[in-house]
Design a protein around this motif. Sequence first.
Motif, PDB file in Angstrom:
ATOM      1  N   ASP A  17     -53.357   6.115 -11.838  1.00 43.09           N
ATOM      2  CA  ASP A  17     -52.717   4.257 -11.677  1.00 43.09           C
ATOM      3  C   ASP A  17     -51.213   4.488 -11.084  1.00 43.09           C
ATOM      4  O   ASP A  17     -50.745   4.486 -10.240  1.00 43.09           O
ATOM      5  N   VAL A  18     -50.827   6.216 -10.856  1.00 37.58           N
ATOM      6  CA  VAL A  18     -48.908   5.677 -10.075  1.00 37.58           C
ATOM      7  C   VAL A  18     -49.142   5.698  -8.844  1.00 37.58           C
ATOM      8  O   VAL A  18     -48.208   5.443  -8.038  1.00 37.58           O
ATOM      9  N   SER A  19     -50.386   6.698  -8.523  1.00 38.69           N
ATOM     10  CA  SER A  19     -50.257   6.892  -6.956  1.00 38.69           C
ATOM     11  C   SER A  19     -51.050   5.614  -5.980  1.00 38.69           C
ATOM     12  O   SER A  19     -50.687   5.359  -5.257  1.00 38.69           O
ATOM     13  N   GLN A  20     -51.970   4.924  -7.016  1.00 39.81           N
ATOM     14  CA  GLN A  20     -52.166   2.845  -6.689  1.00 39.81           C
ATOM     15  C   GLN A  20     -51.127   2.390  -6.336  1.00 39.81           C
ATOM     16  O   GLN A  20     -50.612   1.526  -6.021  1.00 39.81           O
ATOM     17  N   GLU A  21     -49.775   2.992  -7.483  1.00 45.87           N
ATOM     18  CA  GLU A  21     -48.901   1.928  -7.768  1.00 45.87           C
ATOM     19  C   GLU A  21     -47.619   2.166  -6.430  1.00 45.87           C
ATOM     20  O   GLU A  21     -47.215   1.741  -5.601  1.00 45.87           O
ATOM     21  N   VAL A  22     -47.932   3.461  -6.712  1.00 45.28           N
ATOM     22  CA  VAL A  22     -47.072   4.268  -5.532  1.00 45.28           C
ATOM     23  C   VAL A  22     -47.187   3.518  -3.592  1.00 45.28           C
ATOM     24  O   VAL A  22     -46.764   2.952  -3.076  1.00 45.28           O
ATOM     25  N   PHE A  23     -49.036   3.588  -3.238  1.00 42.57           N
ATOM     26  CA  PHE A  23     -49.292   2.806  -2.960  1.00 42.57           C
ATOM     27  C   PHE A  23     -49.306   1.427  -2.369  1.00 42.57           C
ATOM     28  O   PHE A  23     -48.877   0.845  -0.978  1.00 42.57           O
ATOM     29  N   ILE A  24     -48.868   0.464  -2.921  1.00 42.01           N
ATOM     30  CA  ILE A  24     -49.158  -1.078  -2.979  1.00 42.01           C
ATOM     31  C   ILE A  24     -47.866  -0.567  -2.992  1.00 42.01           C
ATOM     32  O   ILE A  24     -47.515  -1.690  -2.524  1.00 42.01           O
TER      33      ILE A  24
END
Length: 185
Positions: free
Chosen positions: A47-54
């Motif tokens: 989830d964090v990884s997705q948020e980082v790239f967003i």
Amino acid sequence: MKPAGAKRNNSLPKEPSSALELLMNEYGTAVLRTAFFYLGDRHLAEDVSQEVFIRAYRNWTRFRGESHVKTWLTKITINVCRDKAGLKSSSEQPMDPVLMKQPRGAGVEEEAMKRMEKTVILRHVMSLPAPYHEVIYLYYYMELSTTEIAEVTGTPEGTVRGRLHRAREALGQILKQEGMSHGSS
């Protein structure tokens, strides 16, 4: 070995969607491992990884290239992890990011032994105070310089160097007591 974060903004597309695809391919594993290291939960790390790239996508046009892309993404990752840290159970312990890679091909036993040793060492790293295990992880696992660590953690570089020195000494003592020392630390 190439230097950590060798790509700068001027070597990547100016268009955010094109840049995002390249960033995810180049740094996706590093972002996921860093999130996993900080949070100890694979699903939360994803989830964090997705948020980082967003966040990287939304802020791409404002990235001035004053730091390496890897440094910039690591800083975003640490900030998102710190935001999410209150959501995870306090009983969870950070895990070895090396274990997230699955061994393949020949030499599986040798690879498993290397990972086991790294896991034991990481367990000792994690027993150090948080500021020490953070600098060890960022320096040795993420291959960031002390200047980059100072930037991503918001800590003066002299403090980072001091913590790294003290962390190495403490880890060396622990490994020596465990009989794992291979000479001087």
